[in-house]
Scaffold this motif. Sequence first.
Motif, PDB file in Angstrom:
ATOM      1  N   TYR A   1      47.237  57.913  33.833  1.00 26.59           N
ATOM      2  CA  TYR A   1      46.364  57.292  32.848  1.00 26.59           C
ATOM      3  C   TYR A   1      45.417  56.265  33.472  1.00 26.59           C
ATOM      4  O   TYR A   1      44.423  55.880  32.859  1.00 26.59           O
ATOM      5  CB  TYR A   1      47.191  56.556  31.778  1.00 26.59           C
ATOM      6  N   VAL A   2      45.755  55.797  34.669  1.00 31.27           N
ATOM      7  CA  VAL A   2      45.033  54.662  35.242  1.00 31.27           C
ATOM      8  C   VAL A   2      43.528  54.901  35.370  1.00 31.27           C
ATOM      9  O   VAL A   2      42.728  54.028  35.027  1.00 31.27           O
ATOM     10  CB  VAL A   2      45.654  54.253  36.592  1.00 31.27           C
ATOM     11  N   PRO A   3      43.081  56.074  35.868  1.00 29.84           N
ATOM     12  CA  PRO A   3      41.627  56.248  36.035  1.00 29.84           C
ATOM     13  C   PRO A   3      40.827  56.046  34.746  1.00 29.84           C
ATOM     14  O   PRO A   3      39.722  55.499  34.784  1.00 29.84           O
ATOM     15  CB  PRO A   3      41.519  57.700  36.539  1.00 29.84           C
ATOM     16  N   GLN A   4      41.377  56.465  33.598  1.00 32.34           N
ATOM     17  CA  GLN A   4      40.610  56.331  32.362  1.00 32.34           C
ATOM     18  C   GLN A   4      40.670  54.924  31.770  1.00 32.34           C
ATOM     19  O   GLN A   4      39.867  54.577  30.910  1.00 32.34           O
ATOM     20  CB  GLN A   4      41.077  57.348  31.326  1.00 32.34           C
ATOM     21  N   PHE A   5      41.632  54.102  32.233  1.00 35.47           N
ATOM     22  CA  PHE A   5      41.767  52.744  31.696  1.00 35.47           C
ATOM     23  C   PHE A   5      41.310  51.658  32.652  1.00 35.47           C
ATOM     24  O   PHE A   5      41.110  50.517  32.236  1.00 35.47           O
ATOM     25  CB  PHE A   5      43.238  52.475  31.326  1.00 35.47           C
ATOM     26  N   ARG A   6      41.147  51.987  33.927  1.00 28.58           N
ATOM     27  CA  ARG A   6      40.781  50.969  34.909  1.00 28.58           C
ATOM     28  C   ARG A   6      39.460  50.302  34.536  1.00 28.58           C
ATOM     29  O   ARG A   6      38.483  50.959  34.179  1.00 28.58           O
ATOM     30  CB  ARG A   6      40.689  51.591  36.300  1.00 28.58           C
ATOM     31  N   ASP A   7      39.466  48.957  34.597  1.00 26.76           N
ATOM     32  CA  ASP A   7      38.287  48.133  34.287  1.00 26.76           C
ATOM     33  C   ASP A   7      37.857  48.224  32.828  1.00 26.76           C
ATOM     34  O   ASP A   7      36.743  47.815  32.485  1.00 26.76           O
ATOM     35  CB  ASP A   7      37.098  48.480  35.209  1.00 26.76           C
ATOM     36  N   ARG A   8      38.725  48.771  31.979  1.00 28.74           N
ATOM     37  CA  ARG A   8      38.452  48.797  30.548  1.00 28.74           C
ATOM     38  C   ARG A   8      39.257  47.679  29.879  1.00 28.74           C
ATOM     39  O   ARG A   8      40.114  47.050  30.502  1.00 28.74           O
ATOM     40  CB  ARG A   8      38.813  50.156  29.938  1.00 28.74           C
ATOM     41  N   THR A   9      39.002  47.452  28.594  1.00 32.77           N
ATOM     42  CA  THR A   9      39.612  46.321  27.896  1.00 32.77           C
ATOM     43  C   THR A   9      40.571  46.776  26.805  1.00 32.77           C
ATOM     44  O   THR A   9      40.237  47.658  26.008  1.00 32.77           O
ATOM     45  CB  THR A   9      38.520  45.420  27.281  1.00 32.77           C
ATOM     46  N   PHE A  10      41.760  46.190  26.787  1.00 29.70           N
ATOM     47  CA  PHE A  10      42.718  46.338  25.705  1.00 29.70           C
ATOM     48  C   PHE A  10      42.774  45.013  24.951  1.00 29.70           C
ATOM     49  O   PHE A  10      42.800  43.949  25.569  1.00 29.70           O
ATOM     50  CB  PHE A  10      44.128  46.623  26.214  1.00 29.70           C
ATOM     51  N   VAL A  11      42.814  45.076  23.629  1.00 25.83           N
ATOM     52  CA  VAL A  11      43.069  43.885  22.816  1.00 25.83           C
ATOM     53  C   VAL A  11      44.475  44.033  22.243  1.00 25.83           C
ATOM     54  O   VAL A  11      44.773  45.011  21.553  1.00 25.83           O
ATOM     55  CB  VAL A  11      42.031  43.719  21.699  1.00 25.83           C
ATOM     56  N   VAL A  12      45.335  43.082  22.561  1.00 27.53           N
ATOM     57  CA  VAL A  12      46.725  43.094  22.097  1.00 27.53           C
ATOM     58  C   VAL A  12      46.867  42.008  21.038  1.00 27.53           C
ATOM     59  O   VAL A  12      46.691  40.820  21.329  1.00 27.53           O
ATOM     60  CB  VAL A  12      47.706  42.854  23.258  1.00 27.53           C
TER      61      VAL A  12
END
Length: 425
Positions: free
Chosen positions: A12-23
Amino acid sequence: MKPTDLRGILQYVPQFRDRTFVVAVDGAVVTDENFPNLLLDIAVLRSLNIHVVLVHGAAAQIEALGREQQVQPSNLDGDGVTDAATLRLALTASNRLTHEILEGLAATDLRAACPNAIVAYPAGILHGIDQLYTGKVERVDTELLETLLHHGIVPVIPPLGFDGEGHTYRVNSDSVAVAVATALKAVKLIFVTTRDALEHAGKPIRQILVAELEQLLAQQPEGFPRELVSKARHAAAACRAGVHRVHIINGRIHEGLLAEVFSNEGVGTLVYADEYQQIRRALKKDARTIYALIQQAMATDELMRRSRASIEKQIGDYYLFEIDRNPVACVALHVYPEEGKGELACLYVKPSHENQGIGRKLIHFVENRARELGLRMLFALSTQTFMYFQTKAGFVEGTPDDLPPARREKYEQSGRRSKILIKPL
């Protein structure tokens, strides 16, 4: 952590790297004994170069502080009237909670800060009632938040907003989370609650398209538990505002955040803004994946044994059903053009995704593909799932004479004595 778990995360890392999650964490979760583990999960996300913004509520703390000070709060969650006494409770409870979270993040070697990034305005008079110190989000200072994220700092945002006159307002934390996720173009918004999943009519919802969720909210809102209505409404609002994936999970589950984000099954509810499922033709590199996918079914004799080499040799016949680009099911269509027949073979769905209609989608897909190729009949061989083909897919029992000569020879040599199922097209 098992090596297989690590491989599951890394895909999953390539699609989430440098992207933002709001928890978005409910106040009751912060006081739970599992909260330090949740912060460790956030540390894992940061180690993978995923930006994280943490928004927290404070309803549980406001209620407890009110009891301690013998003050009856006029509003716990920022959706009703906030009088002056309740605002004071909210300020004290929120600031304490923010500090506790900052301490917890520091214990995981994460830098964090509490910015005044929420610009709010008074909710005003609604239905003739002045909401006093309850506010609504006017805008989010994205430049400030992006600066913090760029420097590896986790912003911790309380359920408070500020206007240009120096006033503070109590704001619903779910609406703050939606506003922040929308402004930052987050790829995920994750509501962390004390419930296992979104529920309707007493049944947990594992995956739901936003349009279907909105339909339930409009037609049967009473089906949702009271404490989950806000999550449902804000999840739908987030999807409509451009956040493609919204999750609702239980913050008391150990490693629940990682399990939700880095697996197809998840542990809570996924609300999605588009169809994230697709069927695609398998590529040569998928032979290993297909072989691993069907190993269990071959071991139990549900599927005919086939080698990875044989799959690779016929890879053009195989199709994969993917969820967020991860294969969870497969099927093959072997064509016998001289007889105008096709074999629906190697139909398999991972146990974690059974009873979701995936098998029927694959059968329907193969039927349409067979029609496109001008085939007149489909057949399938089954030792254990023949009732499924007959009751769910419209196949009827046939005889060896219905098989193409080449396939009949293999059928007789195998000794499996599979039932022969046919369907005219």
